[in-house]
Design an enzyme around this catalytic site. Structure first.
Site, PDB file in Angstrom:
ATOM      1  N   ASP A  88       0.846  -1.191   0.000  1.00  0.00           N
ATOM      2  CA  ASP A  88       0.000   0.000   0.000  1.00  0.00           C
ATOM      3  C   ASP A  88       0.886   1.249   0.000  1.00  0.00           C
ATOM      4  O   ASP A  88       2.079   1.161   0.233  1.00  0.00           O
ATOM      5  CB  ASP A  88      -0.967   0.014   1.191  1.00  0.00           C
ATOM      6  CG  ASP A  88      -0.306  -0.504   2.450  1.00  0.00           C
ATOM      7  OD1 ASP A  88       0.884  -0.193   2.660  1.00  0.00           O
ATOM      8  OD2 ASP A  88      -0.969  -1.207   3.218  1.00  0.00           O
ATOM      9  N   ASP A 127       1.655   5.169   1.342  1.00  0.00           N
ATOM     10  CA  ASP A 127       1.424   6.181   2.367  1.00  0.00           C
ATOM     11  C   ASP A 127       1.928   7.509   1.826  1.00  0.00           C
ATOM     12  O   ASP A 127       2.971   7.564   1.174  1.00  0.00           O
ATOM     13  CB  ASP A 127       2.196   5.842   3.647  1.00  0.00           C
ATOM     14  CG  ASP A 127       1.671   4.559   4.290  1.00  0.00           C
ATOM     15  OD1 ASP A 127       0.444   4.421   4.396  1.00  0.00           O
ATOM     16  OD2 ASP A 127       2.495   3.702   4.655  1.00  0.00           O
ATOM     17  N   ASP A 165      11.501   4.566  12.058  1.00  0.00           N
ATOM     18  CA  ASP A 165      12.355   3.618  12.793  1.00  0.00           C
ATOM     19  C   ASP A 165      13.720   3.360  12.144  1.00  0.00           C
ATOM     20  O   ASP A 165      14.754   3.512  12.785  1.00  0.00           O
ATOM     21  CB  ASP A 165      11.607   2.303  13.077  1.00  0.00           C
ATOM     22  CG  ASP A 165      10.870   1.734  11.867  1.00  0.00           C
ATOM     23  OD1 ASP A 165      11.013   2.281  10.744  1.00  0.00           O
ATOM     24  OD2 ASP A 165      10.152   0.729  12.039  1.00  0.00           O
TER      25      ASP A 165
HETATM   26  P1  ATP Z   1       4.983  -3.161   5.442  1.00  0.00           P
HETATM   27  O1  ATP Z   1       5.233  -3.391   4.003  1.00  0.00           O
HETATM   28  O2  ATP Z   1       5.251  -4.351   6.300  1.00  0.00           O
HETATM   29  O3  ATP Z   1       3.677  -2.489   5.733  1.00  0.00           O
HETATM   30  P2  ATP Z   1       6.051  -0.642   6.232  1.00  0.00           P
HETATM   31  O4  ATP Z   1       7.432  -0.087   6.269  1.00  0.00           O
HETATM   32  O5  ATP Z   1       5.063   0.043   5.365  1.00  0.00           O
HETATM   33  O6  ATP Z   1       6.166  -2.160   5.874  1.00  0.00           O
HETATM   34  P3  ATP Z   1       4.273  -0.050   8.386  1.00  0.00           P
HETATM   35  O7  ATP Z   1       4.124  -0.740   9.686  1.00  0.00           O
HETATM   36  O8  ATP Z   1       3.127  -0.058   7.436  1.00  0.00           O
HETATM   37  O9  ATP Z   1       5.570  -0.669   7.708  1.00  0.00           O
HETATM   38  O10 ATP Z   1       4.708   1.442   8.712  1.00  0.00           O
HETATM   39  C1  ATP Z   1       4.803   2.461   7.725  1.00  0.00           C
HETATM   40  C2  ATP Z   1       5.985   3.383   8.047  1.00  0.00           C
HETATM   41  O11 ATP Z   1       5.801   3.982   9.329  1.00  0.00           O
HETATM   42  C3  ATP Z   1       7.320   2.659   8.146  1.00  0.00           C
HETATM   43  O12 ATP Z   1       7.930   2.533   6.879  1.00  0.00           O
HETATM   44  C4  ATP Z   1       8.091   3.573   9.073  1.00  0.00           C
HETATM   45  O13 ATP Z   1       8.581   4.684   8.380  1.00  0.00           O
HETATM   46  C5  ATP Z   1       7.031   4.064  10.027  1.00  0.00           C
HETATM   47  N1  ATP Z   1       6.908   3.211  11.237  1.00  0.00           N
HETATM   48  C6  ATP Z   1       6.110   2.133  11.404  1.00  0.00           C
HETATM   49  N2  ATP Z   1       6.231   1.614  12.626  1.00  0.00           N
HETATM   50  C7  ATP Z   1       7.111   2.388  13.273  1.00  0.00           C
HETATM   51  C8  ATP Z   1       7.648   2.390  14.585  1.00  0.00           C
HETATM   52  N3  ATP Z   1       7.295   1.455  15.464  1.00  0.00           N
HETATM   53  N4  ATP Z   1       8.533   3.356  14.907  1.00  0.00           N
HETATM   54  C9  ATP Z   1       8.873   4.305  14.020  1.00  0.00           C
HETATM   55  N5  ATP Z   1       8.418   4.356  12.778  1.00  0.00           N
HETATM   56  C10 ATP Z   1       7.537   3.426  12.388  1.00  0.00           C
HETATM   57 MG    MG Z   2       2.898  -0.458   5.314  1.00  0.00          MG
END
Ligand code: ATP
Ligand code: MG
Length: 424
Positions: free
Chosen positions: A45, A47, A120
């Site tokens: 997805d 963001d 993160d």
């Molecule tokens: P996925 O493909 O698994 O969804 P993702 O990187 O998009 O991976 P998400 O959990 O959807 O992970 O989070 C979106 C974004 O928000 C991350 O890429 C990161 O920048 C930020 N993020 C998510 N969780 C945290 C956290 N616990 N602490 C700091 N930043 C976070």
């Molecule tokens: Mg994500």
């Protein structure tokens, strides 16, 4: 019914940036979708991060097409068609002080640079301008993506102290992309590993569920050991390390064998991976109960994992066993997973998997042959005048066994048998 379309999803995410820009706001793709795109992988997805406040985002896209899903954090969902999906639009923000190791105490709307700093890992801290087709990197994420490094943004000790979930996310991200953990990041995880238990079981479970089902699950487990997180998330599993294996010429320990089995499972479910992980322990059921307490499994996952671990060797002699022993396993809902486990165990031990081939051939039988209806039901017995009672379930069970093993073939013979038992 139509479904999410990758191209339409991406176009929608670009249009959202375009709309916000044309209204004078700053807006970029942010986080995981940028990382995935640069890795040449299709993002799950998209963001968007923007200078527009949540109210302004809703004003631009209209109340009807938006949902204030995370209003406190400044997150608005913009809803597209079924093919376009949903894009989360978040206002640039800075997180201020964490007292519970999980949630920021306050959110302050801020600049793109500060919004990158609160993320993160460097590979998760990138922005992309889809109109100019340009990456914006405040954190060195592009270099770390190229080198395959998961590195905390800023001081790793402080960042893991703020939010303990990041301890597991670090391992999951590394395993998912086959990356290394930066040394200082790994050391910070090791130093804080035992505090991961302050994360809710549901969140730990979500991370473990992903870690155990991705292609990189073996790397995830190796990193969980190296980072000392395994003793915090599933202490029972640590006992496998150094535990001798019976009849093994290669002097593998139970842990290495377990990892081998896990690597050989084709696209395992979470329950199957968990069962494989604990099946060589003396008490796998206790380890699964412990996983349930620590990771909050669904009832289905819990039951399935327990059944699979219990039956992990049940079919090795299937061709020689009485059919009444084999058939109930073959008609169980979990049989595909169980056969995958048996096949992986055989392959890991360099043994032939004839028993698996035997079972698969039986599964191809017509349903009426594989799982014939019972010769008599409980109702039949009542109607034939047998008294209900404690013997009833046993009679039905014993009749089924005799039927499956070909010792009873007709309803009359079954009723005569019960009469004989009853007469005793
Ligand atoms: P996925 O493909 O698994 O969804 P993702 O990187 O998009 O991976 P998400 O959990 O959807 O992970 O989070 C979106 C974004 O928000 C991350 O890429 C990161 O920048 C930020 N993020 C998510 N969780 C945290 C956290 N616990 N602490 C700091 N930043 C976070
Ligand atoms: Mg994500």
């Amino acid at each position: 019914m139509s479904e999410l379309d990758r191209d339409q999803q991406q176009t929608f995410a670009r249009e959202i940036v375009d709309r916000l820009r044309s209204r004078g706001y700053e807006a970029y793709w942010a986080g995981g979708c940028v990382r995935d795109q640069l890795l040449g992988k299709q993002p799950k997805d998209y963001d968007v991060a923007t200078s527009a406040t949540p109210d302004q985002v809703r004003e631009v896209f209209g109340k009807r097409r938006t949902l204030a899903i995370g209003a406190a954090f400044g997150v608005i969902a913009v809803i597209g068609s079924r093919e376009q999906g949903v894009v989360e639009v978040a206002t640039f923000r800075r997180d201020t002080s964490y007292t519970d190791g999980r949630h920021p105490d306050a959110v302050v709307f801020s600049t793109p640079e500060e919004d990158a700093q609160r993320r993160d890992f460097t590979i998760n801290g990138l922005y992309y301008d889809p109109l100019a087709e340009r990456v914006i990197d405040f954190v060195g994420g592009v270099a770390d993506l190229k080198q395959g490094i998961v590195r905390a943004i800023g001081d790793p000790v402080a960042r893991f102290n703020e939010d303990k979930l990041r301890l597991l996310r670090a391992v999951r991200m590394a395993a998912r992309f086959g990356f290394h953990l930066d040394t200082a990041t790994m050391q910070a995880i090791q130093a804080q590993a035992d505090t991961v238990t302050s994360v809710s079981p549901e969140r730990i479970g979500q991370e473990m569920r992903q870690m155990l089902t991705i292609d990189g699950r073996v790397q995830a487990l190796e990193l969980l050991v190296e980072s000392r997180l395994l003793s915090a998330v599933l202490p029972a599993a640590v006992r496998l390390i150094g535990q001798p294996l019976n009849h093994d010429e290669r002097k593998q320990d139970a842990w290495q064998f377990t990892l081998e089995v896990l690597s050989l499972l084709p696209a395992p479910t979470f329950a199957l991976s968990l069962a494989a992980l604990v099946h060589l322990l003396d008490d796998p059921a206790a380890a699964i109960t412990s996983a349930n307490e620590r990771w909050r499994l669904s009832n289905k996952e819990h039951e399935r994992a327990r059944w699979l671990a219990q039956q992990a060797t049940a079919l090795v002699d299937a061709p020689q066993l009485a059919w009444s022993r084999v058939q109930p396993l073959l008609v169980h809902e979990g049989i595909a997973e169980l056969l995958d486990l048996h096949a992986a165990r055989a392959a890991a031990a360099n043994r032939e998997a004839e028993h698996v081939a035997f079972c698969r051939a039986k599964l191809a039988l017509p349903q009426a042959e594989l799982d014939p209806p019972p010769l008599v039901t409980g109702n039949d017995l009542l109607q034939a005048g047998f008294p209900g009672g404690p013997n009833f379930a046993r009679w039905l069970h014993d009749l089924r066994v005799a039927q499956l093993d070909g010792k009873l073939t007709t309803r009359e013979a079954a009723l005569a048998q019960v009469a004989a038992w009853h007469g005793k």
